[in-house]
Design a protein around this motif. Structure first.
Motif, PDB file in Angstrom:
ATOM      1  N   MET A  97       0.841  -1.197   0.000  1.00 20.60           N
ATOM      2  CA  MET A  97       0.000   0.000   0.000  1.00 20.60           C
ATOM      3  C   MET A  97       0.879   1.251   0.000  1.00 20.60           C
ATOM      4  SD  MET A  97      -2.978   1.250  -0.211  1.00 20.60           S
ATOM      5  CE  MET A  97      -4.068  -0.112   0.179  1.00 20.60           C
ATOM      6  N   THR A  98       1.952   1.216   0.754  1.00 16.04           N
ATOM      7  CA  THR A  98       2.894   2.341   0.759  1.00 16.04           C
ATOM      8  C   THR A  98       3.472   2.550  -0.635  1.00 16.04           C
ATOM      9  OG1 THR A  98       3.479   1.973   3.081  1.00 16.04           O
ATOM     10  CG2 THR A  98       5.042   3.227   1.748  1.00 16.04           C
ATOM     11  N   ILE A  99       3.840   1.472  -1.296  1.00 11.92           N
ATOM     12  CA  ILE A  99       4.374   1.553  -2.652  1.00 11.92           C
ATOM     13  C   ILE A  99       3.342   2.161  -3.602  1.00 11.92           C
ATOM     14  CG2 ILE A  99       4.933   0.118  -4.661  1.00 11.92           C
ATOM     15  CD1 ILE A  99       7.314   0.559  -2.882  1.00 11.92           C
ATOM     16  N   CYS A 100       2.096   1.694  -3.513  1.00 13.32           N
ATOM     17  CA  CYS A 100       1.048   2.212  -4.388  1.00 13.32           C
ATOM     18  C   CYS A 100       0.844   3.704  -4.173  1.00 13.32           C
ATOM     19  CB  CYS A 100      -0.259   1.451  -4.144  1.00 13.32           C
ATOM     20  SG  CYS A 100      -1.608   1.920  -5.255  1.00 13.32           S
ATOM     21  N   GLN A 101       0.839   4.132  -2.923  1.00 13.11           N
ATOM     22  CA  GLN A 101       0.665   5.549  -2.624  1.00 13.11           C
ATOM     23  C   GLN A 101       1.837   6.373  -3.129  1.00 13.11           C
ATOM     24  OE1 GLN A 101       0.006   5.050   1.587  1.00 13.11           O
ATOM     25  NE2 GLN A 101      -2.211   5.166   1.371  1.00 13.11           N
ATOM     26  N   MET A 102       3.036   5.817  -3.050  1.00  6.05           N
ATOM     27  CA  MET A 102       4.218   6.509  -3.587  1.00  6.05           C
ATOM     28  C   MET A 102       4.124   6.655  -5.102  1.00  6.05           C
ATOM     29  SD  MET A 102       7.452   4.859  -1.531  1.00  6.05           S
ATOM     30  CE  MET A 102       7.844   5.315   0.165  1.00  6.05           C
ATOM     31  N   MET A 103       3.669   5.599  -5.769  1.00  7.68           N
ATOM     32  CA  MET A 103       3.663   5.587  -7.229  1.00  7.68           C
ATOM     33  C   MET A 103       2.489   6.342  -7.826  1.00  7.68           C
ATOM     34  SD  MET A 103       4.856   1.703  -8.249  1.00  7.68           S
ATOM     35  CE  MET A 103       6.596   1.233  -8.199  1.00  7.68           C
ATOM     36  N   THR A 104       1.329   6.303  -7.165  1.00  2.08           N
ATOM     37  CA  THR A 104       0.111   6.855  -7.758  1.00  2.08           C
ATOM     38  C   THR A 104      -0.488   8.019  -6.989  1.00  2.08           C
ATOM     39  OG1 THR A 104      -1.431   5.398  -6.563  1.00  2.08           O
ATOM     40  CG2 THR A 104      -0.430   4.516  -8.576  1.00  2.08           C
ATOM     41  N   GLY A 105      -0.067   8.222  -5.741  1.00  5.28           N
ATOM     42  CA  GLY A 105      -0.639   9.283  -4.927  1.00  5.28           C
ATOM     43  C   GLY A 105      -1.920   8.887  -4.228  1.00  5.28           C
ATOM     44  N   GLN A 106      -2.346   7.631  -4.399  1.00  3.95           N
ATOM     45  CA  GLN A 106      -3.554   7.166  -3.718  1.00  3.95           C
ATOM     46  C   GLN A 106      -3.455   5.669  -3.473  1.00  3.95           C
ATOM     47  OE1 GLN A 106      -6.889   7.938  -6.287  1.00  3.95           O
ATOM     48  NE2 GLN A 106      -6.095   6.698  -7.955  1.00  3.95           N
ATOM     49  N   GLY A 108      -5.934   1.949  -1.945  1.00  5.39           N
ATOM     50  CA  GLY A 108      -7.236   1.334  -1.750  1.00  5.39           C
ATOM     51  C   GLY A 108      -7.177  -0.126  -2.145  1.00  5.39           C
ATOM     52  N   TRP A 109      -8.315  -0.755  -2.091  1.00  2.47           N
ATOM     53  CA  TRP A 109      -8.405  -2.170  -2.432  1.00  2.47           C
ATOM     54  C   TRP A 109      -9.492  -2.387  -3.477  1.00  2.47           C
ATOM     55  CZ3 TRP A 109      -8.058  -0.156   2.449  1.00  2.47           C
ATOM     56  CH2 TRP A 109      -6.849  -0.395   3.110  1.00  2.47           C
ATOM     57  N   PRO A 110      -9.298  -3.333  -4.396  1.00  3.05           N
ATOM     58  CA  PRO A 110      -8.166  -4.246  -4.482  1.00  3.05           C
ATOM     59  C   PRO A 110      -6.870  -3.517  -4.795  1.00  3.05           C
ATOM     60  CG  PRO A 110      -9.452  -4.352  -6.487  1.00  3.05           C
ATOM     61  CD  PRO A 110     -10.228  -3.503  -5.528  1.00  3.05           C
ATOM     62  N   LEU A 111      -5.810  -4.001  -4.242  1.00  3.03           N
ATOM     63  CA  LEU A 111      -4.487  -3.436  -4.461  1.00  3.03           C
ATOM     64  C   LEU A 111      -3.718  -4.406  -5.355  1.00  3.03           C
ATOM     65  CD1 LEU A 111      -2.172  -1.458  -3.793  1.00  3.03           C
ATOM     66  CD2 LEU A 111      -1.768  -2.781  -1.713  1.00  3.03           C
ATOM     67  N   ASN A 112      -3.293  -3.935  -6.513  1.00  2.00           N
ATOM     68  CA  ASN A 112      -2.602  -4.787  -7.483  1.00  2.00           C
ATOM     69  C   ASN A 112      -1.217  -4.223  -7.758  1.00  2.00           C
ATOM     70  OD1 ASN A 112      -4.789  -6.783  -8.398  1.00  2.00           O
ATOM     71  ND2 ASN A 112      -5.840  -4.806  -8.566  1.00  2.00           N
ATOM     72  N   VAL A 113      -0.197  -4.996  -7.398  1.00  3.29           N
ATOM     73  CA  VAL A 113       1.182  -4.545  -7.527  1.00  3.29           C
ATOM     74  C   VAL A 113       1.962  -5.567  -8.358  1.00  3.29           C
ATOM     75  CG1 VAL A 113       3.247  -3.803  -6.296  1.00  3.29           C
ATOM     76  CG2 VAL A 113       1.006  -3.473  -5.249  1.00  3.29           C
ATOM     77  N   PHE A 114       2.732  -5.065  -9.320  1.00  3.42           N
ATOM     78  CA  PHE A 114       3.547  -5.926 -10.177  1.00  3.42           C
ATOM     79  C   PHE A 114       5.000  -5.834  -9.729  1.00  3.42           C
ATOM     80  CE2 PHE A 114      -0.270  -5.034 -12.534  1.00  3.42           C
ATOM     81  CZ  PHE A 114      -0.561  -6.238 -13.159  1.00  3.42           C
ATOM     82  N   PRO A 207     -12.836   6.107  -7.928  1.00  2.41           N
ATOM     83  CA  PRO A 207     -13.570   5.454  -6.844  1.00  2.41           C
ATOM     84  C   PRO A 207     -12.862   5.655  -5.504  1.00  2.41           C
ATOM     85  CG  PRO A 207     -12.312   3.824  -8.044  1.00  2.41           C
ATOM     86  CD  PRO A 207     -12.125   5.127  -8.779  1.00  2.41           C
ATOM     87  N   LYS A 208     -13.648   5.907  -4.444  1.00  4.08           N
ATOM     88  CA  LYS A 208     -13.089   6.200  -3.123  1.00  4.08           C
ATOM     89  C   LYS A 208     -13.151   4.961  -2.236  1.00  4.08           C
ATOM     90  CE  LYS A 208     -14.793  10.913  -3.487  1.00  4.08           C
ATOM     91  NZ  LYS A 208     -15.831  11.846  -3.025  1.00  4.08           N
ATOM     92  N   PHE A 209     -12.207   4.889  -1.329  1.00  2.00           N
ATOM     93  CA  PHE A 209     -12.159   3.782  -0.378  1.00  2.00           C
ATOM     94  C   PHE A 209     -12.029   4.366   1.031  1.00  2.00           C
ATOM     95  CE2 PHE A 209     -10.437   2.328  -4.361  1.00  2.00           C
ATOM     96  CZ  PHE A 209     -11.020   1.089  -4.549  1.00  2.00           C
ATOM     97  N   PRO A 210     -12.741   3.821   2.006  1.00  3.34           N
ATOM     98  CA  PRO A 210     -12.529   4.269   3.378  1.00  3.34           C
ATOM     99  C   PRO A 210     -11.151   3.811   3.843  1.00  3.34           C
ATOM    100  CG  PRO A 210     -14.006   2.382   3.337  1.00  3.34           C
ATOM    101  CD  PRO A 210     -13.767   2.768   1.907  1.00  3.34           C
ATOM    102  N   ILE A 211     -10.348   4.747   4.300  1.00  2.00           N
ATOM    103  CA  ILE A 211      -8.993   4.419   4.757  1.00  2.00           C
ATOM    104  C   ILE A 211      -8.943   4.710   6.259  1.00  2.00           C
ATOM    105  CG2 ILE A 211      -6.533   4.865   4.456  1.00  2.00           C
ATOM    106  CD1 ILE A 211      -7.093   5.688   1.614  1.00  2.00           C
ATOM    107  N   PRO A 212      -9.047   3.674   7.094  1.00  2.00           N
ATOM    108  CA  PRO A 212      -9.233   3.864   8.540  1.00  2.00           C
ATOM    109  C   PRO A 212      -8.181   4.727   9.207  1.00  2.00           C
ATOM    110  CG  PRO A 212      -9.666   1.585   7.929  1.00  2.00           C
ATOM    111  CD  PRO A 212      -9.123   2.255   6.700  1.00  2.00           C
ATOM    112  N   HIS A 213      -6.911   4.633   8.778  1.00  2.00           N
ATOM    113  CA  HIS A 213      -5.891   5.394   9.499  1.00  2.00           C
ATOM    114  C   HIS A 213      -6.067   6.901   9.303  1.00  2.00           C
ATOM    115  CE1 HIS A 213      -3.686   4.821   5.590  1.00  2.00           C
ATOM    116  NE2 HIS A 213      -3.407   6.079   5.791  1.00  2.00           N
ATOM    117  N   MET A 214      -6.656   7.328   8.179  1.00  2.00           N
ATOM    118  CA  MET A 214      -6.939   8.752   7.990  1.00  2.00           C
ATOM    119  C   MET A 214      -8.001   9.223   8.983  1.00  2.00           C
ATOM    120  SD  MET A 214      -7.037   9.386   3.894  1.00  2.00           S
ATOM    121  CE  MET A 214      -5.572   9.265   2.860  1.00  2.00           C
ATOM    122  N   LEU A 215      -9.057   8.433   9.127  1.00  2.00           N
ATOM    123  CA  LEU A 215     -10.133   8.794  10.044  1.00  2.00           C
ATOM    124  C   LEU A 215      -9.643   8.751  11.491  1.00  2.00           C
ATOM    125  CD1 LEU A 215     -13.029   6.775   8.353  1.00  2.00           C
ATOM    126  CD2 LEU A 215     -12.303   9.127   7.920  1.00  2.00           C
ATOM    127  N   ALA A 216      -8.815   7.758  11.818  1.00  2.00           N
ATOM    128  CA  ALA A 216      -8.257   7.668  13.167  1.00  2.00           C
ATOM    129  C   ALA A 216      -7.372   8.882  13.465  1.00  2.00           C
ATOM    130  CB  ALA A 216      -7.456   6.370  13.310  1.00  2.00           C
TER     131      ALA A 216
END
Length: 231
Positions: A97-106, A108-114, A207-216
């Motif tokens: 998820m950290t990698i995806c956020q670094m690469m795309t700026g966002q 969520g799931w499903p998370l697909n990484v190559f 599409p938006k995804f609830p990201i619990p750590h942001m709300l926390a």
């Protein structure tokens, strides 16, 4: 529709999410050395697809792509494919998820990484429709392009992968540093305000995804600072 008579390797798993994919035509592997050894032996890129059993868009992508014979044929011929339950392996999910956020700026799931066969990520995304729509690239097109690039421009792939791995190491070192100060907390709060959709709720664009750590974070920031807008 999936072929119910031919379960894949996930049939031996305990995770409800992995078992949901046990009859996909995709030749899924669970997370583990076997999959990466196969990728090294056959010199193939790796798809790591992460989700969880109650994720709506995970089910949508499963139906559109992972239950689809055309997609399965592409993945089985050109990739080694791994399915991960984020609730079973939050450690794996957190890294990618950290990698995806670094690469795309966002994220969520499903998370697909190559990944390269030595587990270095070079491309990441969340939900892909089977074919291009919603201003999102289609999974079939993505898979074909990644396979072609991996085969014919390996140096470029390895360069991206090495940079991503290095950025992850830098972030991990930074995260292990001093505790967060008030200025950093304020800047984080401001970034969330800037990305918040006041009209429809959520953060960023669809599409938006609830990201619990942001709300926390917002709840704790409200308690810490008294900032009513955080609440």
């Amino acid at each position: 529709m999936p072929n119910k008579s031919k379960p894949n390797r996930l049939i031996a798993e305990k995770s409800p999410y992995l078992l949901q994919h046990a009859h996909n035509p995709v030749d899924w592997y669970p997370w583990g050395e076997e999959a990466f050894e196969k990728a090294k032996h056959e010199n193939k890129p790796v798809l790591v697809s992460i989700g969880y059993s109650t994720c709506h868009w995970c089910h949508v992508m499963a139906h559109e792509s992972f239950e689809d014979e055309e997609v399965a044929k592409l993945l089985n011929e050109k990739f080694v494919s791994i399915k991960v339950d984020r609730e079973e392996r939050p450690d794996v999910d957190s890294i990618y998820m950290t990698i995806c956020q670094m690469m795309t700026g966002q994220g969520g799931w499903p998370l697909n990484v190559f990944l390269t066969p030595d587990q270095k990520p070079f491309y990441a995304g969340t939900y892909f429709p089977k074919t291009s729509r919603f201003n999102r690239p289609g999974f079939v097109e993505v898979v074909k392009q990644i396979s072609d690039t991996f085969a014919n421009n390996r140096e470029h792939v390895e360069d991206i992968a090495e940079k991503a791995a290095n950025n992850l190491r830098i972030k991990a070192k930074s995260d292990a540093g001093d505790s967060l100060g008030e200025d950093m907390l304020r800047r984080t709060y401001q970034q969330l305000i800037n990305s918040f959709d006041a009209a429809y709720g959520g953060f960023g664009s669809a599409p938006k995804f609830p990201i619990p750590h942001m709300l926390a974070f917002l709840l704790r920031y409200h308690q810490y600072s008294g900032e009513e807008n955080a609440l």
